[in-house]
Design a protein around this motif. Structure first.
Motif, PDB file in Angstrom:
ATOM      1  N   ASN A   1       4.564 -25.206 -60.522  1.00 51.34           N
ATOM      2  CA  ASN A   1       2.997 -25.110 -60.657  1.00 51.34           C
ATOM      3  C   ASN A   1       2.778 -24.250 -59.426  1.00 51.34           C
ATOM      4  OD1 ASN A   1       2.883 -26.264 -63.065  1.00 51.34           O
ATOM      5  ND2 ASN A   1       2.161 -27.977 -62.191  1.00 51.34           N
ATOM      6  N   ASN A   2       1.649 -23.384 -59.529  1.00 49.78           N
ATOM      7  CA  ASN A   2       1.080 -23.037 -58.510  1.00 49.78           C
ATOM      8  C   ASN A   2      -0.531 -23.078 -58.812  1.00 49.78           C
ATOM      9  OD1 ASN A   2       0.243 -22.028 -55.838  1.00 49.78           O
ATOM     10  ND2 ASN A   2       0.250 -19.851 -56.534  1.00 49.78           N
ATOM     11  N   THR A   3      -1.256 -22.229 -58.937  1.00 47.53           N
ATOM     12  CA  THR A   3      -2.755 -22.429 -59.485  1.00 47.53           C
ATOM     13  C   THR A   3      -2.595 -22.871 -60.884  1.00 47.53           C
ATOM     14  OG1 THR A   3      -3.106 -19.974 -59.745  1.00 47.53           O
ATOM     15  CG2 THR A   3      -3.983 -21.193 -57.943  1.00 47.53           C
ATOM     16  N   ALA A   4      -1.425 -22.248 -61.704  1.00 42.71           N
ATOM     17  CA  ALA A   4      -1.333 -22.312 -63.202  1.00 42.71           C
ATOM     18  C   ALA A   4      -0.880 -23.640 -63.187  1.00 42.71           C
ATOM     19  CB  ALA A   4      -0.461 -21.309 -63.688  1.00 42.71           C
ATOM     20  N   ILE A   5      -1.028 -24.649 -64.233  1.00 38.96           N
ATOM     21  CA  ILE A   5      -0.453 -25.823 -64.671  1.00 38.96           C
ATOM     22  C   ILE A   5       0.580 -25.798 -65.703  1.00 38.96           C
ATOM     23  CG2 ILE A   5      -1.132 -28.164 -64.969  1.00 38.96           C
ATOM     24  CD1 ILE A   5      -1.893 -27.114 -62.227  1.00 38.96           C
ATOM     25  N   GLY A   6       1.543 -26.380 -65.554  1.00 38.36           N
ATOM     26  CA  GLY A   6       2.475 -26.558 -66.881  1.00 38.36           C
ATOM     27  C   GLY A   6       1.928 -27.260 -67.852  1.00 38.36           C
ATOM     28  N   GLY A   7       2.002 -26.930 -69.263  1.00 38.21           N
ATOM     29  CA  GLY A   7       1.471 -27.896 -70.242  1.00 38.21           C
ATOM     30  C   GLY A   7      -0.020 -27.318 -70.445  1.00 38.21           C
ATOM     31  N   SER A   8      -0.675 -26.728 -69.775  1.00 38.42           N
ATOM     32  CA  SER A   8      -2.209 -26.397 -69.912  1.00 38.42           C
ATOM     33  C   SER A   8      -2.004 -25.077 -69.842  1.00 38.42           C
ATOM     34  CB  SER A   8      -3.216 -26.895 -68.878  1.00 38.42           C
ATOM     35  OG  SER A   8      -4.313 -26.416 -68.827  1.00 38.42           O
TER      36      SER A   8
END
Length: 488
Positions: free
Chosen positions: A142-149
């Motif tokens: 993850n960075n600003t993007a979130i895994g699963g979302s």
């Protein structure tokens, strides 16, 4: 890495011979392949003149930049003449001088879409082809993007390059949404290489927001005012779609036909939508009154928005009036013979914010219509006033008798007492002397009551003796009161 280099093989003859010696030589593949790793030679003849003991055979080795194991080929001797063969085979070893290739992964940008998933395709490359099987592992971070979302996370997963392959695609599923947000990023990292090094171990995935800025709207509201206290007009301000940003907008009122401080209490506030919120309410308090008036309007205005657009910037607030219209009446008028005009006062039961009016018609059976002017018209009571007058001109001298001014077709009012009776007396006017007898008696009461119930004035004057006993008495009053009760 390019061109050729000779592998020089030495063929020895021992001992020297006084004869000419010949031998055939030829190359043969082992792990090295003729035409790919070296240039094949033979079958060819090698000749030793008498006394010669050494000959050289040069085999061209082909250069490349492929990382590979050391490779071998053979030079075989056969068919000797005037000699025997002690060692028929030499091994040629081609030593690899190429460093292991390096792995790299690129950066990728992709628009997210509104639903489902779309692949962000990364490419992992080898700097050069290898004759070996190259492996590595990759995983998402993850960075600003979130895994699963925002994207589908990937745990460490093996990636394999077969010999000769130099690139492999990696698909990371990006999850679509309709939320307006900033572009977001995540990483794909390379770890644990085998038969290779890593030159660039991290690919940056950028999820580009493809959702337009959310838009703000405010609805219209209608409320009915009360006679006391306040009533809340609740406006709803909505966002067209959730946002990941903080959204603000100013909200204030402006007058239309309603006036702030008189009809409603003005607001001036800033609304804040936190990430994910889509609805806010604004309460405007409507002030009570008891005045009859038209429905009135004001507006709720949106302005100075941030991180959003405005689709509908104005909500209309309608205040419905709940007050009954006032009642309109016309008073009687009495004058002496010889007057040139008579004035009838028209009144309202209470003040109104609207002009009230009614048509009127003049009628009489005792006075010629040609002696009265006007015979019809319209009377208006201005907004905020309680009365107006109707003036009837008398066009001949010596007129006496009774005439009526009847109101009809009221506007912004109801009718209460719609008939004004005008009495022109031949002598001194005595209050209550309806029959102009010079004094007030029971006949005046009866005539007045008959006129009240709508009887024609001539009939009223002629029928004062209601019971027909030849005199005017209390029994006649009882008759007319019963008539009045029946009409009510």
């Amino acid at each position: 890495n390019a061109g050729i280099v000779n592998a020089a093989f030495t063929v020895n003859l021992a001992p020297a011979s006084s004869k000419t010696v010949t031998v055939t030589y030829q190359t043969a593949d082992n792990t090295a392949i003729a035409g790919n790793d070296y240039t094949a030679a033979g079958p060819a003849t090698l000749t030793f003149s008498p006394g010669e003991t050494v000959k050289t055979v040069n085999i061209a080795v082909l250069g490349d930049d492929t990382d590979e194991d050391d490779e071998t080929f053979y030079v075989n001797l056969s068919a000797p003449v005037n000699a025997a063969i002690a060692d028929a085979q030499a091994v040629g070893t081609i030593k690899s001088d190429d460093a292991p290739p390096s792995l790299s992964i690129n950066d990728v940008s992709v628009s997210e879409g509104n639903e489902g998933t779309v692949n962000a395709t990364f490419t992992v490359t080898l700097s050069t082809a290898s004759s070996r099987t190259v492996t590595a592992e990759y995983l998402t971070v993850n960075n600003t993007a979130i895994g699963g979302s925002d994207y589908v996370s990937v745990a460490p997963t093996k990636l394999t390059f077969a010999p000769g392959e130099t690139s492999q695609p990696l698909d990371i599923a990006v999850i679509g949404d309709v939320t307006e947000e900033n572009d977001e990023t995540f990483f794909v990292n390379l770890i644990n290489p085998s038969n290779a090094s890593i030159a660039d171990n991290q690919g940056l995935g950028t999820i580009k927001n493809d959702d337009g800025a959310s838009s703000l709207s405010v609805n219209d509201v209608t409320v009915t005012e009360s006679n006391a206290g306040t009533v809340s007009a609740m406006f709803t301000v909505t966002l067209s779609a959730p946002s990941s940003k903080i959204i603000t907008v100013n909200c204030n009122n402006s007058d239309s036909t309603a006036t702030a401080g008189k009809d409603y209490t003005a607001v001036n506030t800033t609304l804040t939508f936190n990430p994910g919120e889509t609805l806010k309410t604004v309460n405007v308090f409507v002030l009570a009154d008891t005045l009859y008036e038209k429905n009135e309007t004001f507006s709720v205005n949106l302005s100075d928005e941030s991180n959003a657009g405005i689709a509908d910037h104005q909500g209309i607030g309608t205040i419905k009036d709940d007050d009954a219209p006032p009642a309109i009446s016309v008073k009687d008028a009495v004058a002496d013979e010889g007057v040139v005009s008579m004035t009838f006062v028209v009144t309202l039961s209470e003040k109104s914010e609207l002009e009230a009016s009614a048509d009127y018609v003049v009628s009489s059976s005792s006075i010629a219509r040609s002696n009265l002017e006007p015979l019809s018209g319209k009377v208006s009571i201005p907004a905020g006033s309680l009365s107006a007058v109707i003036t009837i001109d008398l066009l001949a001298s010596g007129i006496n008798g009774v005439f009526n001014v009847d109101l009809n077709n009221p506007v912004n009012a109801t009718l209460r007492d719609n008939r004004g009776v005008g009495l022109i007396s031949g002598g001194e006017v005595i209050p209550g002397d309806v029959n102009d007898s010079g004094y007030v008696d029971l006949e005046d009461i009866i005539i007045a009551l008959q006129l009240l119930v709508g009887m024609n004035e001539n009939t009223a004057y002629a029928a004062a003796d209601m019971n027909g006993d030849g005199r005017i008495g209390m029994e006649d009053i009882i008759f007319i009161l019963q008539m009045l009760a029946d009409m009510r």
